[in-house]
Design a protein around this motif. Structure first.
Motif, mmCIF file in Angstrom:
data_model
loop_
_atom_site.group_PDB
_atom_site.id
_atom_site.type_symbol
_atom_site.label_atom_id
_atom_site.label_comp_id
_atom_site.label_asym_id
_atom_site.label_seq_id
_atom_site.Cartn_x
_atom_site.Cartn_y
_atom_site.Cartn_z
ATOM 1 N N ASP A 167 2.013 1.083 7.188
ATOM 2 C CA ASP A 167 2.443 2.140 8.225
ATOM 3 C C ASP A 167 2.192 1.701 9.608
ATOM 4 O O ASP A 167 1.102 1.467 9.997
ATOM 5 C CB ASP A 167 1.537 3.439 7.890
ATOM 6 N N LYS A 188 6.767 0.423 8.201
ATOM 7 C CA LYS A 188 7.668 1.571 8.215
ATOM 8 C C LYS A 188 6.922 2.654 8.891
ATOM 9 O O LYS A 188 5.698 2.729 9.238
ATOM 10 C CB LYS A 188 7.805 1.953 6.846
ATOM 11 N N THR A 189 7.839 3.713 9.584
ATOM 12 C CA THR A 189 6.981 4.763 10.080
ATOM 13 C C THR A 189 6.195 5.546 9.124
ATOM 14 O O THR A 189 6.675 5.403 7.738
ATOM 15 C CB THR A 189 8.071 5.688 10.999
ATOM 16 N N ALA A 199 7.142 8.524 8.406
ATOM 17 C CA ALA A 199 7.910 9.384 7.543
ATOM 18 C C ALA A 199 8.629 8.617 6.503
ATOM 19 O O ALA A 199 8.835 9.045 5.304
ATOM 20 C CB ALA A 199 9.168 10.044 8.563
ATOM 21 N N GLU A 200 9.069 7.207 6.870
ATOM 22 C CA GLU A 200 9.582 6.384 5.996
ATOM 23 C C GLU A 200 8.394 6.180 4.766
ATOM 24 O O GLU A 200 9.002 5.871 3.630
ATOM 25 C CB GLU A 200 10.060 5.159 6.738
ATOM 26 N N SER A 212 8.530 8.495 2.357
ATOM 27 C CA SER A 212 10.157 8.715 1.674
ATOM 28 C C SER A 212 10.065 8.172 0.405
ATOM 29 O O SER A 212 9.955 6.563 0.105
ATOM 30 C CB SER A 212 11.101 8.562 2.374
ATOM 31 N N THR A 249 12.218 4.606 0.412
ATOM 32 C CA THR A 249 11.854 3.421 0.871
ATOM 33 C C THR A 249 11.212 2.571 -0.058
ATOM 34 O O THR A 249 11.458 1.185 -0.237
ATOM 35 C CB THR A 249 10.501 3.651 1.752
ATOM 36 N N THR A 306 16.862 -0.612 1.067
ATOM 37 C CA THR A 306 15.664 -0.607 2.262
ATOM 38 C C THR A 306 15.286 -1.854 2.854
ATOM 39 O O THR A 306 14.905 -2.780 1.913
ATOM 40 C CB THR A 306 14.453 0.203 1.548
ATOM 41 N N TYR A 316 1.931 10.273 0.849
ATOM 42 C CA TYR A 316 1.922 9.043 0.621
ATOM 43 C C TYR A 316 2.118 8.688 -1.071
ATOM 44 O O TYR A 316 1.695 9.709 -1.766
ATOM 45 C CB TYR A 316 1.035 8.001 1.165
#
Length: 618
Positions: free
Chosen positions: A375, A394-395, A397-398, A401, A404, A410, A443
């Protein structure tokens, strides 16, 4: 005649002396046989232990089999041996334990060893081979020793198997190889279902929340379904679960305690990790660490260092923050590795004082580090490490997800992780991972891990309106759960009046053992009224033994009933009126019963007085 009498007396004296001598020898030879409540020490008939004194008497036979037959209160051990406490069973290579201890589910409490200058400390100080220790708990241990110190066993030089053991308390070592359960286990057999909630402090190499040092013959030997929690403080090779690993496969193992790798703040100690300080030749899979890691150098959220030896980490994650005192020597997942493989893993923790430790700070061109993520926002790291290929940033939010980790379109994902079901490009069926938006802060988490029960949804939903007055309450959890003990309380919001107290142990909960619990109610609510629900912290417990935290705020679960016509019956007021009438009727019956009892006493007293009067006249 006198000579005959002297001879007779001499013979009597001789016989008495022989009898006394034989009695003493018999007592010495049979002490181990009579020291226990039962059993003969064989595997089929173990010696029975029902007291702390019995536990100490295991030192009488270092090769026997033993079993607990009751809970053991060892609070008395704190005063033994001039305050040194329990004397470990087996204390050097010439006096080592090679028997078994079956706990039968019993608890050993307040066990004390206070030997800071002595090595080999634990129930078993020095173990040799074919040792089996299983099925018991130790609560509130207080252990102090030098090198090779743990609650259960200090040191073993050969095969030992541990299973179904829980320990809580403190372990302090003035030297290395220090752990909450075991100090140093060499050539160990399988370890399963062991759990340490222990504050551990060591002053040497290899300090861990559960074990200081673990060495196995190869990777066919396993550590499974185990955990550690509690603060771990040490100097070199410090880990949340284990200080140092050499071989062995770790599956479904977790470490949640914080780790401090610079015990005396000298700035000279190094190597600390949230799960393990150092990993060599072993395998870690389906495991995680969530504690923060701080110290001098060579720090990692999951593992501190992988030296020049092969290892494998797969399907694992770390969530703790990493704070090295020397900037540039931390990694969110791992600090450094020279050989090895890391796949399908992620990290989220921050790394203080640098921007190139998002995953592995120094990976030495790891070409087999694949499908890993970190992250970028929570870690504050713009680079995965000095070797950029080890992971993809990754952010937040990603990272929360599902796509991801399962959609190979991805960036950074060459093959899908194995999530529950077969989402996107996931074709595997082991279902190692899950994501639900709530558990683990949203997560991914491991399906094998013991989850703290959290509510995924409720019915009526919070702040819902137009709810029928007789609707049941429904809670959907992230892990199978059920009723324990305590109350679910419904209050009227306007005046905080308790409307109904539902005893969860009274059979009102449906769906126990599943993820959906339905709470049946006996009181219908008033129409057009706002209510809120509070739940005791002891009321709901997951199947894995972890309690739901409960609901203590009136704002968490609040709803308003529908406005109904006057003809509708069985409202809260009607029900309360009927309950009040019933209570009044019960009270009236109790008063009448008391009146009858008083009348009977008066009649009896009068009768006795008459009898006494007539007796005196006569």
């Amino acid at each position: 005649m006198q000579e005959t009498e002297k001879l007779f007396n001499g013979l009597i004296t001789l016989v008495v002396g022989v009898v006394l001598m034989l009695s003493v020898l018999l007592l010495v030879d049979t002490r181990s046989a009579v020291a226990f409540d039962g059993g003969d020490g064989s595997p089929g008939d173990p010696y029975e232990i029902s007291s702390c004194a019995d536990l100490q008497d295991m030192e009488l036979d270092l090769t026997a089999s033993y079993e607990l037959v009751s809970d053991i209160d060892c609070s008395v051990s704190s005063s033994w041996n001039s305050g040194a406490g329990f004397d470990p069973i087996g204390y050097d290579s010439s006096n080592r334990f090679s028997g078994t201890l079956e706990g039968n589910g019993y608890v050993i409490s307040d066990f004390t060893i206070n030997r800071p200058a002595e090595n080999y400390n634990g129930i078993i100080g020095y173990g040799y081979q074919n040792i089996e220790l299983s099925n018991f708990s130790m609560i509130d241990v207080s252990i102090s020793g030098a090198v090779f110190t743990g609650s259960v066993i200090g040191y073993s030089s050969s095969t030992i198997a541990l299973s179904n053991i829980d320990v809580s308390g403190t372990v302090t070592c003035t030297n290395g190889d220090c752990g909450g359960i075991g100090g140093s286990l060499n050539n160990s057999e399988d370890i399963a279902d062991v759990h340490a909630d222990v504050v551990v402090e060591g002053d040497g190499s290899n300090t861990g929340g559960a074990f200081g040092y673990l060495q196995f013959a190869d990777n066919t030997v396993t550590v499974t379904d185990s955990s550690s929690s509690g603060l771990v403080t040490g100097t070199t090779a410090v880990g949340g679960f284990v200080g140092q690993i050499n071989y062995g496969t770790f599956t479904n193992v977790s470490a949640t305690g914080n780790v401090v790798g610079d015990k005396d703040d000298s700035g000279t100690e190094y190597i600390a990790g949230g799960f393990a300080g150092q990993l060599c030749n072993g395998v870690i899979e389906n495991s995680f660490a969530t504690g923060d890691v701080s110290g001098h150098t060579t720090l990692g959220g999951f593992v501190g260092r992988g030296p020049t030896c092969s290892f494998t980490i797969r399907d694992s994650y770390s969530r703790g923050d990493v704070t090295p005192s020397v900037a540039g020597f931390g990694g969110s997942f791992m600090n450094s590795m020279e050989q090895g493989t890391v796949t399908n893993s992620y990290s989220t923790g921050s790394v203080d004082g640098q921007t190139n430790g998002g995953f592995i700070y120094d990976a030495d061109a790891c070409t087999s580090c694949l499908n890993n993520f970190y992250d970028t926002q929570t870690s504050s790291q713009s680079l995965a490490g000095s070797d950029l290929i080890v992971a993809t940033g990754k952010t937040t939010a990603e990272m929360k997800s599902l796509a991801t980790f399962t959609n190979t379109a991805t960036t950074g994902l060459s093959s899908a992780w194995d999530f529950e079901g077969t989402p996107n490009d996931d074709a595997a069926n082991d279902d190692d991972w899950k994501i639900d938006g709530v558990t683990n802060d949203g997560y991914p988490f491991l399906t094998s891990q013991k989850l703290t029960p959290l509510i995924l949804s409720i019915s009526p939903s919070s702040n819902a309106s137009n709810i029928a007055v007789d609707d049941d309450l429904v809670m959907n959890f992230n892990t199978p759960s059920g009723a324990s003990s305590g109350y679910i309380n419904i209050y009227r919001a306007s005046d905080n009046q308790l409307v109904e107290a539902i005893d969860v142990a009274g059979g009102s909960i449906l769906g126990n053992g599943t993820t959906t619990l339905t709470i049946g109610r006996n009181v219908s609510l008033q129409a057009g009224t706002t209510y809120y629900v509070l739940i005791d912290s002891s009321a709901i417990r997951a199947n894995n033994g972890i309690y739901f935290a409960g609901i203590s705020s009136p704002n968490t679960w609040q709803f308003t009933t529908a406005v109904l016509g006057d003809s509708d019956s069985s409202t809260e007021s009607d029900t309360q009126l009927l309950q009040s009438s019933s209570r009044l009727a019960d009270t009236g019956s109790e008063i009448r019963l008391l009146q009858l009892l008083l009348l009977a006493v008066c009649v009896l007293a009068g009768g006795l007085a008459i009898v006494k009067s007539r007796a005196s006249e006569s």
